[in-house]
Structure formats: C-alpha cells, structure tokens
Design a protein around this motif. Structure first.
Motif, short mmCIF file in Angstrom:
data_model
loop_
_atom_site.label_atom_id
_atom_site.label_comp_id
_atom_site.label_asym_id
_atom_site.label_seq_id
_atom_site.Cartn_x
_atom_site.Cartn_y
_atom_site.Cartn_z
N GLY A 29 0.82 -1.21 0.00
CA GLY A 29 0.00 0.00 0.00
C GLY A 29 0.85 1.26 0.00
O GLY A 29 0.56 2.22 -0.71
N ALA A 30 1.92 1.25 0.79
CA ALA A 30 2.80 2.42 0.82
C ALA A 30 3.50 2.61 -0.53
O ALA A 30 3.62 3.73 -1.03
CB ALA A 30 3.84 2.26 1.93
N GLY A 31 3.93 1.52 -1.14
CA GLY A 31 4.57 1.62 -2.46
C GLY A 31 3.61 2.12 -3.52
O GLY A 31 3.94 2.97 -4.35
N GLY A 32 2.39 1.59 -3.51
CA GLY A 32 1.38 2.04 -4.48
C GLY A 32 1.02 3.50 -4.28
O GLY A 32 0.87 4.26 -5.23
N GLY A 33 0.85 3.89 -3.02
CA GLY A 33 0.54 5.30 -2.74
C GLY A 33 1.68 6.22 -3.15
O GLY A 33 1.45 7.30 -3.69
N TRP A 38 3.92 10.17 -6.93
CA TRP A 38 5.05 10.57 -7.79
C TRP A 38 4.60 10.80 -9.23
O TRP A 38 4.91 11.81 -9.83
CB TRP A 38 6.13 9.50 -7.74
CG TRP A 38 7.32 9.86 -8.58
CD1 TRP A 38 7.62 9.42 -9.83
CD2 TRP A 38 8.37 10.76 -8.21
NE1 TRP A 38 8.77 9.98 -10.27
CE2 TRP A 38 9.26 10.82 -9.30
CE3 TRP A 38 8.63 11.53 -7.09
CZ2 TRP A 38 10.40 11.62 -9.28
CZ3 TRP A 38 9.77 12.31 -7.08
CH2 TRP A 38 10.62 12.34 -8.15
N PHE A 39 3.85 9.86 -9.80
CA PHE A 39 3.43 10.00 -11.19
C PHE A 39 2.36 11.07 -11.34
O PHE A 39 2.29 11.74 -12.37
CB PHE A 39 2.96 8.66 -11.76
CG PHE A 39 4.09 7.69 -11.96
CD1 PHE A 39 5.12 7.98 -12.84
CD2 PHE A 39 4.15 6.51 -11.25
CE1 PHE A 39 6.17 7.10 -13.02
CE2 PHE A 39 5.19 5.62 -11.42
CZ PHE A 39 6.21 5.92 -12.31
N GLY A 40 1.54 11.26 -10.35
CA GLY A 40 0.55 12.33 -10.40
C GLY A 40 1.22 13.69 -10.37
O GLY A 40 0.81 14.62 -11.07
N ARG A 41 2.28 13.83 -9.61
CA ARG A 41 3.03 15.08 -9.55
C ARG A 41 3.74 15.34 -10.87
O ARG A 41 3.76 16.46 -11.36
CB ARG A 41 4.06 15.00 -8.42
CG ARG A 41 4.81 16.28 -8.19
CD ARG A 41 5.81 16.07 -7.09
NE ARG A 41 6.83 15.15 -7.57
CZ ARG A 41 8.13 15.39 -7.53
NH1 ARG A 41 8.56 16.51 -6.99
NH2 ARG A 41 8.98 14.52 -7.98
N ALA A 44 1.25 16.65 -13.39
CA ALA A 44 0.85 18.01 -13.10
C ALA A 44 1.93 19.00 -13.55
O ALA A 44 1.62 20.11 -13.96
CB ALA A 44 0.56 18.18 -11.62
N GLU A 45 3.19 18.59 -13.48
CA GLU A 45 4.29 19.47 -13.86
C GLU A 45 4.54 19.48 -15.36
O GLU A 45 5.21 20.36 -15.86
CB GLU A 45 5.57 19.05 -13.13
CG GLU A 45 5.52 19.30 -11.64
CD GLU A 45 6.74 18.78 -10.92
OE1 GLU A 45 7.62 18.19 -11.57
OE2 GLU A 45 6.83 18.97 -9.71
N ALA A 46 4.01 18.50 -16.08
CA ALA A 46 4.22 18.43 -17.53
C ALA A 46 3.54 19.62 -18.20
O ALA A 46 2.41 19.96 -17.87
CB ALA A 46 3.67 17.13 -18.10
N PRO A 47 4.22 20.26 -19.14
CA PRO A 47 3.60 21.41 -19.80
C PRO A 47 2.43 20.98 -20.65
O PRO A 47 2.47 19.96 -21.34
CB PRO A 47 4.73 21.99 -20.66
CG PRO A 47 5.66 20.86 -20.87
CD PRO A 47 5.54 19.99 -19.65
N LYS A 48 1.38 21.75 -20.62
CA LYS A 48 0.20 21.46 -21.42
C LYS A 48 0.43 21.98 -22.83
O LYS A 48 0.90 23.09 -23.03
CB LYS A 48 -1.03 22.16 -20.82
CG LYS A 48 -1.30 21.79 -19.38
CD LYS A 48 -1.98 20.47 -19.29
CE LYS A 48 -2.28 20.17 -17.83
NZ LYS A 48 -2.76 18.90 -17.59
N ARG A 49 0.12 21.13 -23.83
CA ARG A 49 0.25 21.54 -25.22
C ARG A 49 -0.98 22.34 -25.61
O ARG A 49 -2.10 21.91 -25.39
CB ARG A 49 0.36 20.33 -26.13
CG ARG A 49 1.76 20.12 -26.64
CD ARG A 49 1.92 18.90 -27.46
NE ARG A 49 1.20 18.97 -28.72
CZ ARG A 49 1.21 18.02 -29.61
NH1 ARG A 49 1.89 16.93 -29.38
NH2 ARG A 49 0.55 18.13 -30.72
N ALA A 50 -0.74 23.48 -26.18
CA ALA A 50 -1.85 24.32 -26.61
C ALA A 50 -2.50 23.71 -27.85
O ALA A 50 -1.84 23.08 -28.67
CB ALA A 50 -1.34 25.72 -26.93
N ALA A 51 -3.78 23.90 -27.96
CA ALA A 51 -4.50 23.41 -29.14
C ALA A 51 -4.02 24.20 -30.35
O ALA A 51 -3.76 25.40 -30.26
CB ALA A 51 -6.00 23.60 -28.94
N PRO A 52 -3.89 23.54 -31.50
CA PRO A 52 -3.42 24.27 -32.68
C PRO A 52 -4.44 25.31 -33.12
O PRO A 52 -5.64 25.17 -32.90
CB PRO A 52 -3.27 23.17 -33.74
CG PRO A 52 -4.13 22.06 -33.28
CD PRO A 52 -4.18 22.15 -31.78
#
Length: 158
Positions: A29-33, A38-41, A44-52
């Motif tokens: 459970g601790a590893g999954g959490g 980590w992957f959720g963060r 969230a930090e990945a830049p959003k691509r603007a629509a063309p």
C-alpha cells in the motif's frame, strides 16, 4: 527442564504469518501510494500543449494546366492547389508572392511524366515537392516556411 515445566504449545512453531501478511500489505500500500503521488506530480508538472490554431486555406487561382514532359505524345496535367497555414499573417505574404509561387509550381508540374503520376505515392511525392517549393519562397521572403501543407483539390492527367 522437566516435562512438567513445558507448555503444551512449546513443540509447535509460533505462527507469525498473520504478522508477515499485514506487513506485506502495508508495504504494498505504501509503495502504491508513493507511485501514485510521484506519477501524479509528474503529470501536473508536464507542460500542457496548446491546441493548434484553426487552419486557413488559400486557393491558388486559376487552376494549373501544363503540358507534361512526355516525349511520345502530348499529355496534360490539370491541378487545383490550396495552401494551408495557421498563421493569419502569412495570408498577405502568399498574396504578394503568388506570381512567384505559381511560376515555381508551373515549372515543377511541367517537368513531370504521366507515367510518374499514376499512383497515390507518385502524387504524394509531387505534393511534397510542391510544398517544398512554396516553403522555400516564403522562407526566403519571411524567414519562416509559413505554409504547413499543400493540397491537391483536383488532379487530372490526360
């Protein structure tokens, strides 16, 4: 030790498996959490691509009609061309340089042989070459290719 001092369960091994099971569940459970956090963060930090931006089409009028380079018989190509850009500032540049663009495309089209325009791959090759011609002109004039795509909206060989 005497037989009387031994407890009845002393010969049986102690059952610790419920403790190990609880520990394994807690670690999983601790590893999954942690992975979820980590992957959720990272998402969230990945830049959003603007629509063309919306496409803007420019028809090169009138229709191109050229003699093909076939030596054995007169052959003709009639093709309608449209240019696609997403930059509204490119439209006036295309208008300004239409004579030069049409000249380069006429020269390119008239160098073709009818046998080299039969398959889809042949037409797509010619489409790529025509786009490169237009982009070269616009790049020389503005410093950027300007046109994203070139489309044949009519294509007839005879």
């Amino acid at each position: 030790m005497s037989e009387a001092n031994k407890t009845p369960n002393a010969d049986k091994p102690k059952r610790r498996w419920p403790l190990f099971l609880a520990l394994a569940v807690a670690l999983a459970g601790a590893g999954g959490g942690g992975a979820w956090w980590w992957f959720g963060r990272a998402q969230a930090e990945a830049p959003k691509r603007a629509a063309p931006k919306p496409a803007i089409y420019h028809a090169l009028e009138p229709t191109f009609v050229v003699n093909l380079a076939d030596p054995d018989a007169p052959r003709y190509l009639q093709v309608e061309v449209q240019l696609m850009t997403r930059d509204p500032e490119v439209q006036p540049v295309i208008d300004l340089h239409t004579p030069r663009i049409r000249n380069r495309l006429l020269l390119l089209f008239s160098q073709q042989y009818s046998t080299n325009l039969r398959t889809r791959a042949d037409k797509e090759r010619l489409q790529r070459e025509a786009l490169a011609e237009v982009q070269a002109i616009l790049k020389a004039e503005t410093g950027k290719p300007g046109v994203e795509a070139l489309y044949f909206t009519s294509f007839v060989t005879q």
